[in-house]
Design a protein around this motif. Structure first.
Motif, short mmCIF file in Angstrom:
data_model
loop_
_atom_site.label_atom_id
_atom_site.label_comp_id
_atom_site.label_asym_id
_atom_site.label_seq_id
_atom_site.Cartn_x
_atom_site.Cartn_y
_atom_site.Cartn_z
N SER A 104 62.12 -3.93 21.56
CA SER A 104 60.99 -3.16 22.06
C SER A 104 61.28 -2.57 23.43
O SER A 104 61.55 -3.29 24.39
N GLY A 105 61.21 -1.26 23.53
CA GLY A 105 61.26 -0.53 24.79
C GLY A 105 62.26 -1.03 25.80
O GLY A 105 63.44 -1.18 25.52
N ASP A 106 61.77 -1.28 27.01
CA ASP A 106 62.64 -1.66 28.12
C ASP A 106 63.06 -3.12 28.09
O ASP A 106 64.06 -3.49 28.69
N SER A 107 62.27 -3.96 27.42
CA SER A 107 62.64 -5.37 27.39
C SER A 107 63.75 -5.58 26.37
O SER A 107 63.96 -4.77 25.48
N LEU A 111 60.35 -7.37 18.76
CA LEU A 111 58.89 -7.37 18.59
C LEU A 111 58.38 -8.71 18.10
O LEU A 111 57.31 -9.17 18.52
N ASN A 112 59.14 -9.38 17.23
CA ASN A 112 58.68 -10.68 16.73
C ASN A 112 58.78 -11.77 17.80
O ASN A 112 58.21 -12.83 17.64
N GLN A 113 59.49 -11.50 18.89
CA GLN A 113 59.53 -12.45 20.00
C GLN A 113 58.39 -12.16 20.98
O GLN A 113 57.85 -13.07 21.60
N LEU A 114 58.04 -10.87 21.12
CA LEU A 114 56.94 -10.51 22.01
C LEU A 114 55.59 -10.87 21.41
O LEU A 114 54.70 -11.34 22.13
N SER A 115 55.41 -10.65 20.13
CA SER A 115 54.14 -10.93 19.45
C SER A 115 54.40 -11.70 18.16
O SER A 115 54.31 -11.15 17.06
N PRO A 116 54.72 -12.97 18.27
CA PRO A 116 55.06 -13.73 17.05
C PRO A 116 53.89 -13.85 16.09
O PRO A 116 54.09 -14.00 14.88
N ARG A 118 51.97 -11.54 15.07
CA ARG A 118 51.91 -10.36 14.22
C ARG A 118 52.94 -10.40 13.10
O ARG A 118 52.84 -9.66 12.14
N TYR A 119 53.95 -11.25 13.27
CA TYR A 119 55.05 -11.30 12.30
C TYR A 119 55.22 -12.73 11.83
O TYR A 119 56.01 -13.48 12.35
N VAL A 120 54.46 -13.09 10.81
CA VAL A 120 54.51 -14.44 10.27
C VAL A 120 55.66 -14.51 9.28
O VAL A 120 55.76 -13.70 8.36
N LYS A 121 56.53 -15.47 9.51
CA LYS A 121 57.64 -15.65 8.59
C LYS A 121 57.13 -16.31 7.32
O LYS A 121 56.38 -17.28 7.39
N PRO A 122 57.53 -15.82 6.17
CA PRO A 122 57.09 -16.45 4.92
C PRO A 122 57.70 -17.83 4.79
O PRO A 122 58.88 -18.02 5.03
N ARG A 123 56.83 -18.79 4.44
CA ARG A 123 57.31 -20.16 4.27
C ARG A 123 57.83 -20.34 2.86
O ARG A 123 57.31 -19.76 1.93
N ALA A 124 58.81 -21.19 2.76
CA ALA A 124 59.28 -21.59 1.44
C ALA A 124 58.27 -22.58 0.88
O ALA A 124 57.82 -23.47 1.60
N PRO A 125 57.88 -22.43 -0.37
CA PRO A 125 56.88 -23.36 -0.91
C PRO A 125 57.44 -24.78 -0.97
O PRO A 125 58.57 -24.99 -1.38
#
Length: 145
Positions: A104-107, A111-116, A118-125
């Motif tokens: 993301s931009g200057d950093s 994005l998944n580190q800035l807003s975790p 918003r990005y849910v990792k799918p869990r293994a059942p």
């Protein structure tokens, strides 16, 4: 009676002589080290030179360009690097956007580190969830269409 002392050389001349001598020793040491590390036989070096001449990868005179860069029509084309197809690149980009694996931009953070959130990792059942789903599907009285 006075004793005669020989005039000493100027300090700058002594330092210059010392510096030149030490540089000569350094270059001599580096030269022998580089030669010892190469470990190529005369035939290997000749083969590499012949290949460089054939492909135009020899630097020409003062320009700093290789012969291939100066006269591209005189040398064979290099084979194109095989890479991903356009569709594969688009699929990888879509997946990276979906997972937030884009910087993301200057950093330097993704994005998944800035807003975790918003990005849910799918869990293994887990095994219990899979068993419950299987039991619910095969339970009597449930209609399947």
């Amino acid at each position: 009676m006075e004793t005669f002392t020989a005039p000493s050389p100027p300090k700058a001349a002594t330092m210059k002589l010392t510096r030149i001598t030490s540089m000569l020793f350094l270059f001599a040491a580096l030269g022998t080290t580089a030669h010892a590390q190469a470990g190529k036989s005369r035939e290997q070096v000749k083969a590499e030179l012949a290949e460089a001449i054939r492909t135009g990868d020899i630097i020409s005179s003062e320009s700093g360009l290789t012969l291939r860069e100066q006269y591209p029509a005189n040398y064979p084309n290099r084979p194109a690097a095989t890479g991903l197809t356009r569709a594969q690149v688009k699929a990888e980009l879509a997946e990276a956007i979906r997972n937030g694996d884009i910087v993301s931009g200057d950093s330097s953070l993704k994005l998944n580190q800035l807003s975790p959130e918003r990005y849910v990792k799918p869990r293994a059942p887990d095994a219990d969830t899979a068993r419950q789903a299987a039991a619910a599907a095969s339970a009597p009285g449930t209609a399947t269409r």
